[in-house]
Design an enzyme around this catalytic site. Structure first.
Site, PDB file in Angstrom:
ATOM      1  N   GLY A 125      22.444  21.848 -29.223  1.00 46.14           N
ATOM      2  CA  GLY A 125      21.130  21.646 -29.824  1.00 46.14           C
ATOM      3  C   GLY A 125      20.388  22.890 -30.249  1.00 46.14           C
ATOM      4  O   GLY A 125      19.198  22.807 -30.579  1.00 46.14           O
ATOM      5  N   GLY A 126      21.040  24.053 -30.313  1.00 47.15           N
ATOM      6  CA  GLY A 126      20.333  25.271 -30.696  1.00 47.15           C
ATOM      7  C   GLY A 126      19.670  25.177 -32.060  1.00 47.15           C
ATOM      8  O   GLY A 126      18.488  25.492 -32.218  1.00 47.15           O
ATOM      9  N   LYS A 127      20.417  24.727 -33.052  1.00 46.70           N
ATOM     10  CA  LYS A 127      19.838  24.615 -34.397  1.00 46.70           C
ATOM     11  C   LYS A 127      18.962  23.370 -34.528  1.00 46.70           C
ATOM     12  O   LYS A 127      18.034  23.342 -35.334  1.00 46.70           O
ATOM     13  CB  LYS A 127      20.947  24.644 -35.449  1.00 46.70           C
ATOM     14  CG  LYS A 127      21.598  26.023 -35.566  1.00 46.70           C
ATOM     15  CD  LYS A 127      22.576  26.106 -36.707  1.00 46.70           C
ATOM     16  CE  LYS A 127      23.142  27.507 -36.822  1.00 46.70           C
ATOM     17  NZ  LYS A 127      23.944  27.925 -35.671  1.00 46.70           N
ATOM     18  N   ASP A 160      26.709  22.789 -38.799  1.00 45.25           N
ATOM     19  CA  ASP A 160      27.106  23.998 -38.067  1.00 45.25           C
ATOM     20  C   ASP A 160      28.579  23.784 -37.737  1.00 45.25           C
ATOM     21  O   ASP A 160      28.941  23.325 -36.660  1.00 45.25           O
ATOM     22  CB  ASP A 160      26.248  24.147 -36.811  1.00 45.25           C
ATOM     23  CG  ASP A 160      26.412  25.506 -36.149  1.00 45.25           C
ATOM     24  OD1 ASP A 160      27.176  26.329 -36.675  1.00 45.25           O
ATOM     25  OD2 ASP A 160      25.789  25.740 -35.107  1.00 45.25           O
ATOM     26  N   ASP A 204      27.061  14.670 -32.598  1.00 43.10           N
ATOM     27  CA  ASP A 204      28.251  15.508 -32.527  1.00 43.10           C
ATOM     28  C   ASP A 204      29.421  14.588 -32.196  1.00 43.10           C
ATOM     29  O   ASP A 204      29.264  13.628 -31.430  1.00 43.10           O
ATOM     30  CB  ASP A 204      28.090  16.582 -31.447  1.00 43.10           C
ATOM     31  CG  ASP A 204      29.122  17.695 -31.582  1.00 43.10           C
ATOM     32  OD1 ASP A 204      28.736  18.797 -32.003  1.00 43.10           O
ATOM     33  OD2 ASP A 204      30.305  17.466 -31.277  1.00 43.10           O
ATOM     34  N   CYS A 224      30.158  30.273 -38.156  1.00 40.32           N
ATOM     35  CA  CYS A 224      30.081  31.603 -37.533  1.00 40.32           C
ATOM     36  C   CYS A 224      31.453  32.265 -37.697  1.00 40.32           C
ATOM     37  O   CYS A 224      32.047  32.769 -36.754  1.00 40.32           O
ATOM     38  CB  CYS A 224      29.656  31.525 -36.071  1.00 40.32           C
ATOM     39  SG  CYS A 224      30.690  30.510 -35.006  1.00 40.32           S
ATOM     40  N   CYS A 228      26.620  18.502 -36.541  1.00 41.21           N
ATOM     41  CA  CYS A 228      27.478  19.073 -35.486  1.00 41.21           C
ATOM     42  C   CYS A 228      26.572  19.778 -34.484  1.00 41.21           C
ATOM     43  O   CYS A 228      26.639  20.993 -34.295  1.00 41.21           O
ATOM     44  CB  CYS A 228      28.495  20.038 -36.080  1.00 41.21           C
ATOM     45  SG  CYS A 228      29.526  19.325 -37.386  1.00 41.21           S
ATOM     46  N   ALA A 229      25.721  19.028 -33.827  1.00 42.61           N
ATOM     47  CA  ALA A 229      24.586  19.577 -33.086  1.00 42.61           C
ATOM     48  C   ALA A 229      24.988  20.329 -31.830  1.00 42.61           C
ATOM     49  O   ALA A 229      24.285  21.243 -31.405  1.00 42.61           O
ATOM     50  CB  ALA A 229      23.611  18.455 -32.733  1.00 42.61           C
TER      51      ALA A 229
END
Length: 434
Positions: A242-244, A308, A262, A361, A238-239
């Site tokens: 692209g932070g992770k 994520d 994603d 989160c 679940c990109a």
């Protein structure tokens, strides 16, 4: 604009948000377009007042016995800005461009700030319908946890170790006064005053050359706890932007193969430019044509699948305070179904001996522990990695104090603003039998 005029503008924006039931950023943008005389400093100050009022909406309304835009703005000045009644009276003096002068009733309420009789959802400034859900996780501490989720977040940066070290980045950003983060070995933190304008990090040379990325320390830690290793085959399922993915690429030292996808290809739009700036290699971005088809060839091949997961976002309320007043019970039900589907999809992609890093989160058990329990019931070949072992392996000498700070369960670990001074993140590592 004077401070009093800024307050009057903030009350006007709050009225627009309430009347039209719209997100705060949209209302603030419209106000700025129709008041072009306001400079960037004015707009930043007005936005700060609006967001601080939304952070403390419930407790401010309770204190003032008034949930109107003016009432909650007055209460916020006590609850969040810690102004005394006389200082508030100087702002609400009825002069040109200022809000109307305080009434006797308002003065009386401002002088009596006791919230001792307030229920937990008021003390914690969260929607009442969430109270039993938060009680399930935090018990009698839910008001304190909610209040911390209502606080203003700092600006956190992740140092990209493909481009340099933390000391180097700290020196390059010295004018912003960043300090090393407490837990993440790659993090820098910039603390912002309540009325401060966010620094233009995206214009800094350190950002432009890919040395730093904006990423909350909790998000950095979640990626570290996934423990991607050089040479592995890894998927960010679940990109999004692209932070992770970028954090995984750095952990893998550009060795191995990293995939990113994603279900919503629009979310992937920023990832290509970010990967280039970060110097990340060996990354394939798989844009979906139909759900699942873009990664069919990866089934049973991956060492690590990072999820994520789509969630209610409660853990990020510090950064998006108006979202908590717009979230509804129906949204939780939708997210729970989506999370179960993504987990089941990931199970088919992991090779024997591989693992899934499930991250949200959110702080709700329905999205965290319950999801993990349901997954291992459906997939007998997977077990839950002990959280203490996960933390020790990823954080080394930092793990001891981190273990004492987080809330642990049989299913994983939970970071919160109150416990770890990060956004709220849940992390669980699920291992497939070899």
């Amino acid at each position: 604009m004077t401070p009093a005029a800024r307050l009057a503008a903030a009350i006007e924006v709050l009225a627009d948000i309430g009347a039209r039931r719209r997100p705060a950023p949209d209302a603030l943008k419209d106000w700025g377009l129709s008041h072009r005389f306001a400079g960037s400093g004015d707009r930043a100050a007005i936005a700060g007042l609006v967001y601080d009022t939304l952070r403390r909406r419930a407790s401010a309304a309770f204190m003032m016995d008034d949930d109107s835009p003016r009432g909650v703005a007055l209460g916020m000045l006590v609850r969040e800005r810690h102004l005394d009644p006389e200082a508030i009276a100087r702002l609400f003096d009825g002069s040109r461009y200022a809000p109307p002068a305080l009434t006797d009733t308002e003065r009386s309420k401002l002088a009596s700030t006791d919230l001792g009789s307030a229920p937990p959802h008021v003390l914690g400034d969260y929607p009442e319908w969430l109270d039993p859900h938060l009680a399930k996780v935090f018990g009698d501490e839910r008001a304190e946890e909610g209040a911390a989720l209502a606080s203003r977040a700092p600006l956190d940066l992740r140092v990209n170790t493909l481009k340099g070290e933390r000391d180097e980045a700290q020196a390059e950003l010295a004018d912003l006064k960043p300090e090393p983060t407490r837990w993440s070995p790659q993090g820098l933190r910039i603390v912002l005053a309540a009325d401060a304008k966010s620094p233009a990090v995206h214009a800094e040379p350190a950002y432009l050359k890919g040395l730093v990325e904006v990423q909350d320390e909790g998000s950095q830690l979640a990626a570290l706890l996934a423990a991607a290793k050089p040479g592995e085959q890894v998927l960010d399922l679940c990109a999004g932007g692209g932070g992770k993915t970028l954090a995984l690429a750095a952990a893998m030292e550009n060795k191995g193969q990293l995939y990113a996808t994603d279900d919503d290809k629009r979310r992937l739009a920023p990832i290509h430019e970010r990967l280039t700036r970060a110097g990340a290699r060996g990354v394939q971005v798989r844009t979906p044509k139909s759900i699942g088809s873009e990664i069919d060839d990866l089934k049973g091949r991956l060492d690590l699948v990072l999820i994520d997961a789509p969630c209610t976002g409660i853990g990020a309320w510090r950064r998006n305070p108006d979202a908590k007043w717009r979230v509804r019970p129906g949204a939780l039900e939708v997210r729970v179904k989506e999370q179960a589907g993504v987990l089941d999809r990931a199970a088919t992609l992991v090779k024997p001996g591989g693992r899934i890093a499930y991250i949200t989160c959110s702080v709700l058990d329905e999205e965290n522990g319950a999801q993990v329990r349901g997954f291992v019931e459906r997939h007998s070949g997977f077990t839950i990695a002990p959280p203490a072992e996960v933390m020790t392996g990823a954080l080394g000498e930092r793990a001891y104090l981190f273990r004492r700070a987080v809330l642990t369960s049989a299913e994983g670990l939970l970071m919160t603003p109150r416990r770890t001074d990060t956004d709220g993140f849940f992390v669980s590592i699920l291992r497939r039998a070899a």
